[in-house]
Design a protein around this motif. Structure first.
Motif, PDB file in Angstrom:
ATOM      1  N   UNK A  83     -29.826  -6.805  30.528  1.00  0.00           N
ATOM      2  CA  UNK A  83     -28.795  -6.486  31.425  1.00  0.00           C
ATOM      3  C   UNK A  83     -28.771  -7.212  32.582  1.00  0.00           C
ATOM      4  N   UNK A  84     -29.850  -7.702  33.220  1.00  0.00           N
ATOM      5  CA  UNK A  84     -29.841  -8.747  34.390  1.00  0.00           C
ATOM      6  C   UNK A  84     -29.813 -10.191  34.041  1.00  0.00           C
ATOM      7  N   UNK A  85     -29.710 -10.396  32.644  1.00  0.00           N
ATOM      8  CA  UNK A  85     -29.695 -12.208  32.389  1.00  0.00           C
ATOM      9  C   UNK A  85     -31.181 -12.540  32.197  1.00  0.00           C
ATOM     10  N   UNK A  86     -31.145 -13.870  32.109  1.00  0.00           N
ATOM     11  CA  UNK A  86     -32.485 -14.432  31.955  1.00  0.00           C
ATOM     12  C   UNK A  86     -32.592 -15.113  33.174  1.00  0.00           C
ATOM     13  N   UNK A  87     -33.733 -14.527  33.878  1.00  0.00           N
ATOM     14  CA  UNK A  87     -34.128 -14.772  35.115  1.00  0.00           C
ATOM     15  C   UNK A  87     -32.853 -14.842  36.069  1.00  0.00           C
ATOM     16  N   UNK A  88     -32.036 -13.860  36.054  1.00  0.00           N
ATOM     17  CA  UNK A  88     -30.953 -13.605  36.673  1.00  0.00           C
ATOM     18  C   UNK A  88     -29.579 -14.301  36.369  1.00  0.00           C
ATOM     19  N   UNK A  89     -29.696 -15.088  35.140  1.00  0.00           N
ATOM     20  CA  UNK A  89     -28.409 -15.948  34.944  1.00  0.00           C
ATOM     21  C   UNK A  89     -28.037 -15.245  33.462  1.00  0.00           C
ATOM     22  N   UNK A  90     -26.541 -15.003  33.751  1.00  0.00           N
ATOM     23  CA  UNK A  90     -25.836 -14.377  32.536  1.00  0.00           C
ATOM     24  C   UNK A  90     -25.724 -12.740  32.747  1.00  0.00           C
ATOM     25  N   UNK A  91     -24.830 -12.376  31.938  1.00  0.00           N
ATOM     26  CA  UNK A  91     -24.668 -10.839  31.785  1.00  0.00           C
ATOM     27  C   UNK A  91     -24.486 -10.705  30.127  1.00  0.00           C
ATOM     28  N   UNK A  92     -24.934  -9.828  29.563  1.00  0.00           N
ATOM     29  CA  UNK A  92     -24.480  -9.454  28.275  1.00  0.00           C
ATOM     30  C   UNK A  92     -23.144  -9.266  27.910  1.00  0.00           C
ATOM     31  N   UNK A  93     -22.512  -9.547  26.868  1.00  0.00           N
ATOM     32  CA  UNK A  93     -21.475  -9.096  26.283  1.00  0.00           C
ATOM     33  C   UNK A  93     -21.561  -7.689  26.010  1.00  0.00           C
ATOM     34  N   UNK A  94     -20.906  -6.631  26.432  1.00  0.00           N
ATOM     35  CA  UNK A  94     -21.139  -5.352  26.048  1.00  0.00           C
ATOM     36  C   UNK A  94     -19.970  -4.424  25.917  1.00  0.00           C
ATOM     37  N   UNK A  95     -20.392  -3.316  25.005  1.00  0.00           N
ATOM     38  CA  UNK A  95     -19.285  -2.288  24.774  1.00  0.00           C
ATOM     39  C   UNK A  95     -20.047  -1.344  24.437  1.00  0.00           C
ATOM     40  N   UNK A  96     -19.588   0.073  25.143  1.00  0.00           N
ATOM     41  CA  UNK A  96     -20.258   1.436  24.785  1.00  0.00           C
ATOM     42  C   UNK A  96     -18.965   2.286  24.797  1.00  0.00           C
ATOM     43  N   UNK A  97     -19.374   3.583  24.586  1.00  0.00           N
ATOM     44  CA  UNK A  97     -18.460   4.663  24.690  1.00  0.00           C
ATOM     45  C   UNK A  97     -18.855   5.860  25.326  1.00  0.00           C
ATOM     46  N   UNK A  98     -18.200   6.729  25.880  1.00  0.00           N
ATOM     47  CA  UNK A  98     -18.464   7.960  26.438  1.00  0.00           C
ATOM     48  C   UNK A  98     -17.631   9.035  26.126  1.00  0.00           C
ATOM     49  N   UNK A  99     -17.512  10.273  26.287  1.00  0.00           N
ATOM     50  CA  UNK A  99     -16.621  11.107  26.436  1.00  0.00           C
ATOM     51  C   UNK A  99     -16.719  11.848  24.744  1.00  0.00           C
ATOM     52  N   UNK A 100     -15.689  12.424  24.114  1.00  0.00           N
ATOM     53  CA  UNK A 100     -15.828  12.681  22.714  1.00  0.00           C
ATOM     54  C   UNK A 100     -16.177  11.620  21.711  1.00  0.00           C
ATOM     55  N   UNK A 101     -15.981  10.184  22.321  1.00  0.00           N
ATOM     56  CA  UNK A 101     -16.575   9.251  21.255  1.00  0.00           C
ATOM     57  C   UNK A 101     -17.863   8.801  21.452  1.00  0.00           C
TER      58      UNK A 101
END
Length: 186
Positions: A83-101
């Motif tokens: 989540x915080x990258x490699x040594x602060x570099x980059x952010x993951x490509x992410x997809x999550x869901x909440x609610x009724x899904x």
């Protein structure tokens, strides 16, 4: 004097009527089957994201997100990046869901991961090749109601630097007996 249609003419009319009714039924069924999956898109911080829901059956389906950098030479980071990258570099490509899904499996990407070296960073950084990346997430609904797709990403170029990362970007989705649909964009 009695005027009537011959047996041959009556048979031809009946067959033509039956053919017309069958064609109408096939056209209606074909139209329903050809309906496109629910889709929406937005552009933020140098990336256009197109979301769709496909293969929706019995409250289960596949959520697909295509992340497309607006400029050539830009890549996205791996879904496996911390989540915080490699040594602060980059952010993951992410997809999550909440609610009724809820997620019914792991987020996967249809691209091979490669690593790059970044000046000042000791460890290699996992990225996808430059250009669009398609991710998929199997999902299931726990009833009808509201759901949220939550997205995160960052795009970078080895020559032009990085765009501002996007974190926790919500996209609203509604689930009914008729299936999923995206909320209208604000």
């Amino acid at each position: 004097m009695r005027i009537g249609l011959s047996r041959r003419t009556r048979t031809a009319v009946a067959l033509l009527t039956l053919a017309a009714l069958t064609a109408c039924g096939e056209q209606s069924a074909g139209s329903a089957a050809a309906a496109p999956p629910p889709t929406t898109s937005f552009t933020e911080n140098g990336v256009t994201v197109t979301l769709s829901v496909s293969d929706w059956h019995a409250s289960k389906g596949t959520l697909t997100a295509v992340f497309t950098p607006e400029e050539k030479g830009f890549h996205l980071y791996s879904t496996d990046l911390p989540l915080t990258g490699i040594e602060g570099v980059g952010r993951p490509t992410a997809m999550d869901v909440s609610g009724v899904l809820t997620a019914d499996g792991k987020l996967t990407a249809a691209a091979d991961v490669r690593t790059i070296t970044v000046p000042g960073v000791d460890a290699p950084v996992p990225v996808y090749p430059d250009g669009p990346v398609t991710t998929t997430l199997p999902v299931r609904a726990d009833g009808n109601g509201e759901a949220t797709v939550i997205l995160g990403y960052a795009s970078c170029s080895t020559e032009q630097g990085c765009t501002i990362p996007v974190a926790d970007r919500p996209v609203r989705l509604r689930l009914t007996d008729d299936g999923p649909s995206f909320a209208a964009a604000p």
